[in-house]
Design an enzyme around this catalytic site. Sequence first.
Site, PDB file in Angstrom:
ATOM      1  NE  ARG A   1      13.833  -8.731   3.196  1.00  0.00           N
ATOM      2  CZ  ARG A   1      12.462  -8.536   2.961  1.00  0.00           C
ATOM      3  NH1 ARG A   1      11.928  -9.118   2.276  1.00  0.00           N
ATOM      4  NH2 ARG A   1      11.913  -8.280   4.084  1.00  0.00           N
TER       5      ARG A   1
ATOM      6  CB  SER B   1       1.359 -14.339   1.488  1.00  0.00           C
ATOM      7  OG  SER B   1       1.941 -13.561   1.907  1.00  0.00           O
TER       8      SER B   1
ATOM      9  CB  SER C   1      -1.780  -1.994  -2.806  1.00  0.00           C
ATOM     10  OG  SER C   1      -2.416  -2.613  -2.353  1.00  0.00           O
TER      11      SER C   1
ATOM     12  CB  ALA D   1      -0.833  -0.135   1.265  1.00  0.00           C
TER      13      ALA D   1
ATOM     14  CE1 TYR E   1      -6.199  -7.190   2.357  1.00  0.00           C
ATOM     15  CE2 TYR E   1      -6.166  -4.789   1.061  1.00  0.00           C
ATOM     16  CZ  TYR E   1      -5.012  -5.959   2.070  1.00  0.00           C
ATOM     17  OH  TYR E   1      -3.994  -6.144   2.387  1.00  0.00           O
TER      18      TYR E   1
ATOM     19  NE  ARG F   1       8.146  -5.164   6.199  1.00  0.00           N
ATOM     20  CZ  ARG F   1       7.705  -6.584   6.149  1.00  0.00           C
ATOM     21  NH1 ARG F   1       7.635  -7.461   5.456  1.00  0.00           N
ATOM     22  NH2 ARG F   1       5.888  -7.059   7.897  1.00  0.00           N
TER      23      ARG F   1
ATOM     24  CB  THR G   1      -4.820 -10.337   0.322  1.00  0.00           C
ATOM     25  OG1 THR G   1      -4.534  -9.781  -1.122  1.00  0.00           O
ATOM     26  CG2 THR G   1      -4.889 -10.427   1.417  1.00  0.00           C
TER      27      THR G   1
ATOM     28  CE  LYS H   1       0.280 -10.681  -1.076  1.00  0.00           C
ATOM     29  NZ  LYS H   1       0.150  -9.954   0.763  1.00  0.00           N
TER      30      LYS H   1
ATOM     31  CG  HIS I   1      -0.259  -9.368   4.526  1.00  0.00           C
ATOM     32  ND1 HIS I   1      -1.481  -9.606   4.391  1.00  0.00           N
ATOM     33  CD2 HIS I   1      -0.147  -7.917   5.299  1.00  0.00           C
ATOM     34  CE1 HIS I   1      -2.173  -7.922   4.144  1.00  0.00           C
ATOM     35  NE2 HIS I   1      -1.388  -7.462   4.111  1.00  0.00           N
TER      36      HIS I   1
ATOM     37  NE  ARG J   1       0.059  -4.832  10.152  1.00  0.00           N
ATOM     38  CZ  ARG J   1      -0.826  -4.187   9.106  1.00  0.00           C
ATOM     39  NH1 ARG J   1      -0.998  -3.139   8.521  1.00  0.00           N
ATOM     40  NH2 ARG J   1      -1.068  -5.148   8.227  1.00  0.00           N
TER      41      ARG J   1
HETATM   42  C1  LIG Z   1       3.761  -2.315   3.184  1.00  0.00           C
HETATM   43  C2  LIG Z   1       3.336  -3.000   3.427  1.00  0.00           C
HETATM   44  C3  LIG Z   1       2.091  -3.032   2.827  1.00  0.00           C
HETATM   45  C4  LIG Z   1       0.913  -3.723   2.608  1.00  0.00           C
HETATM   46  N1  LIG Z   1      -0.155  -3.999   1.889  1.00  0.00           N
HETATM   47  C5  LIG Z   1      -0.024  -5.433   1.399  1.00  0.00           C
HETATM   48  C6  LIG Z   1      -1.776  -4.600   0.641  1.00  0.00           C
HETATM   49  O1  LIG Z   1      -1.934  -3.220   0.348  1.00  0.00           O
HETATM   50  N2  LIG Z   1      -1.916  -6.074  -0.235  1.00  0.00           N
HETATM   51  C7  LIG Z   1      -1.988  -6.897  -0.012  1.00  0.00           C
HETATM   52  O2  LIG Z   1      -2.209  -8.173   0.008  1.00  0.00           O
HETATM   53  N3  LIG Z   1      -0.339  -7.284   1.099  1.00  0.00           N
HETATM   54  C8  LIG Z   1      -0.222  -5.607   1.434  1.00  0.00           C
HETATM   55  N4  LIG Z   1       1.170  -6.278   2.482  1.00  0.00           N
HETATM   56  C9  LIG Z   1       1.402  -7.895   1.804  1.00  0.00           C
HETATM   57  C10 LIG Z   1       2.868  -7.781   0.783  1.00  0.00           C
HETATM   58  O3  LIG Z   1       2.165  -8.317  -0.385  1.00  0.00           O
HETATM   59  C11 LIG Z   1       3.630  -9.196   0.939  1.00  0.00           C
HETATM   60  O4  LIG Z   1       2.969 -10.248   1.532  1.00  0.00           O
HETATM   61  C12 LIG Z   1       4.616  -8.974   2.162  1.00  0.00           C
HETATM   62  O5  LIG Z   1       5.102  -7.756   2.468  1.00  0.00           O
HETATM   63  C13 LIG Z   1       5.758 -10.040   1.812  1.00  0.00           C
HETATM   64  O6  LIG Z   1       6.346 -10.012   2.879  1.00  0.00           O
HETATM   65  P1  LIG Z   1       8.167  -9.207   2.796  1.00  0.00           P
HETATM   66  O7  LIG Z   1       8.201  -7.412   2.969  1.00  0.00           O
HETATM   67  O8  LIG Z   1       8.659  -9.726   3.951  1.00  0.00           O
HETATM   68  O9  LIG Z   1       8.031  -9.316   1.354  1.00  0.00           O
HETATM   69  C14 LIG Z   1       1.799  -5.258   2.520  1.00  0.00           C
HETATM   70  C15 LIG Z   1       3.254  -5.296   3.162  1.00  0.00           C
HETATM   71  C16 LIG Z   1       4.210  -4.254   3.279  1.00  0.00           C
HETATM   72  C17 LIG Z   1       5.135  -4.545   3.974  1.00  0.00           C
HETATM   73  O1  LIG Z   2      -0.420  -2.626   5.354  1.00  0.00           O
HETATM   74  C1  LIG Z   2      -0.988  -3.616   5.036  1.00  0.00           C
HETATM   75  O2  LIG Z   2       0.087  -4.874   5.105  1.00  0.00           O
HETATM   76  C2  LIG Z   2      -2.046  -3.396   4.305  1.00  0.00           C
HETATM   77  O3  LIG Z   2      -2.277  -4.657   3.746  1.00  0.00           O
HETATM   78  C3  LIG Z   2      -3.139  -2.956   4.081  1.00  0.00           C
HETATM   79  C4  LIG Z   2      -4.628  -2.831   3.853  1.00  0.00           C
HETATM   80  C5  LIG Z   2      -5.331  -2.098   3.121  1.00  0.00           C
HETATM   81  C6  LIG Z   2      -4.508  -0.306   3.179  1.00  0.00           C
HETATM   82  C7  LIG Z   2      -3.600  -0.412   3.642  1.00  0.00           C
HETATM   83  C8  LIG Z   2      -3.110  -1.275   4.416  1.00  0.00           C
END
Ligand SMILES: Cc1cc2nc3c(=O)[nH]c(=O)nc-3n(C[C@H](O)[C@H](O)[C@H](O)COP(=O)(O)O)c2cc1C
Ligand SMILES: O=C(O)C(=O)c1ccccc1
Length: 347
Positions: A279, A242, A105, A78, A129, A299, A155, A220, A244, A164
């Site tokens: 990584r 995943s 996203s 996001a 979502y 990330r 997702t 996912k 997440h 968090r």
């Molecule tokens: C800052 C951030 C925002 C995320 N936002 C979403 C999102 O909007 N939708 C979603 O399905 N997963 C979201 N995720 C999860 C990622 O798709 C993914 O599963 C996760 O980052 C993988 O781990 P990694 O950061 O270690 O590579 C988010 C992850 C992070 C770190």
């Molecule tokens: O932060 C997140 O991991 C995420 O999945 C998300 C979902 C909706 C809005 C903002 C972030």
Amino acid sequence: MPATIREFEAVARDRLDPAHYDYFAGGAGDEVTVRANEAAFARLALLPRVLRGAGSPEIGVTLLGSRAEMPVLVAPTAFHRLADPEGEKATARAVAAAGTIMIVSMAATVAVEDVAAAAPGATLWFQLYVQPDMAFTEAIVRRAEAAGCAALVVTVDSPARGRRDREVRRGFDDLPEGMRCENLRDDGGESVRPIVMSPAISWEHVDALRRMTRLPLVLKGVTHPADARLALEHGVSAVYVSNHGGRQLDTVPATVDLLPDIVAAVRGAVPVLVDGGIRRGTDVVKALALGASAVAVGRPVVWGLAADGECGVARVLGLLRDEVEHALTLCGLASSHDLEPGLVRRC
Ligand SMILES: Cc1cc2nc3c(=O)[nH]c(=O)nc-3n(C[C@H](O)[C@H](O)[C@H](O)COP(=O)(O)O)c2cc1C
Ligand SMILES: O=C(O)C(=O)c1ccccc1
């Protein structure tokens, strides 16, 4: 110039507002799962073969009809405009240059139509979502289709938002003035709906999506083998393992440790994707050896974006590409498709 993803994170941390850094970096609860994802890769050893005369390795892959020049996709994350003013547009341009796939996203700060227009060569998939208002869900799906997205990534690990503590501590609960979740705009109008994470979402909604669109569905957030089997019964086109990135339920196991059982449950019926803690090129190689068709990074892309915008993302993807090729060469393999479980040892 950062030479590793870890160094990109350090640069990003220096540049980002501390609240935004903590939003990107953080996870749920005690962040047990955040740490586990990376640590699990370190506990797996690689056992290379020698004298195979393999030449330079081939690492491209075709997934659900989309070509990726490397087996590393961009996971949906996001709020890219918190990291760079161009936000998701910059990410998409770097993804187009790298020839891989960006999963946009639903919580992007640039509308999916504008992401597509900014990076004409990019292959985009759309992350959804499911919203309890199915008419609104359908409107979003239609927008993703019209923007040219080639798959729908649903997702399913978020029946509620993860807690968090870093966000709570920083008081991070909204986007700054001028930034919005542009894919949540009601009918192109002024109002933006909040994203609802609903515990009422069920397999019936997956069935409804299946009827709603011809796009391939990717599920996912699968961690249990029984859910992988159910996913197949409900006609999904790929299973995406995943947790997440450790941001939803804390103390879920590391994804690379969950992968073998999911791969066994799926039995080759559909591709299996995985993310969490990747990584290094060697992490990618381990996940593919254990049966993933491709991996995704979350990330690392954000760190590249925060460090140096489009160039930073391009550099992060380029690093991973080079590291994957190099690791395969050192393993004695001609192709990422030749990876098999015998290459990996638990140490
Ligand atoms: C800052 C951030 C925002 C995320 N936002 C979403 C999102 O909007 N939708 C979603 O399905 N997963 C979201 N995720 C999860 C990622 O798709 C993914 O599963 C996760 O980052 C993988 O781990 P990694 O950061 O270690 O590579 C988010 C992850 C992070 C770190
Ligand atoms: O932060 C997140 O991991 C995420 O999945 C998300 C979902 C909706 C809005 C903002 C972030």
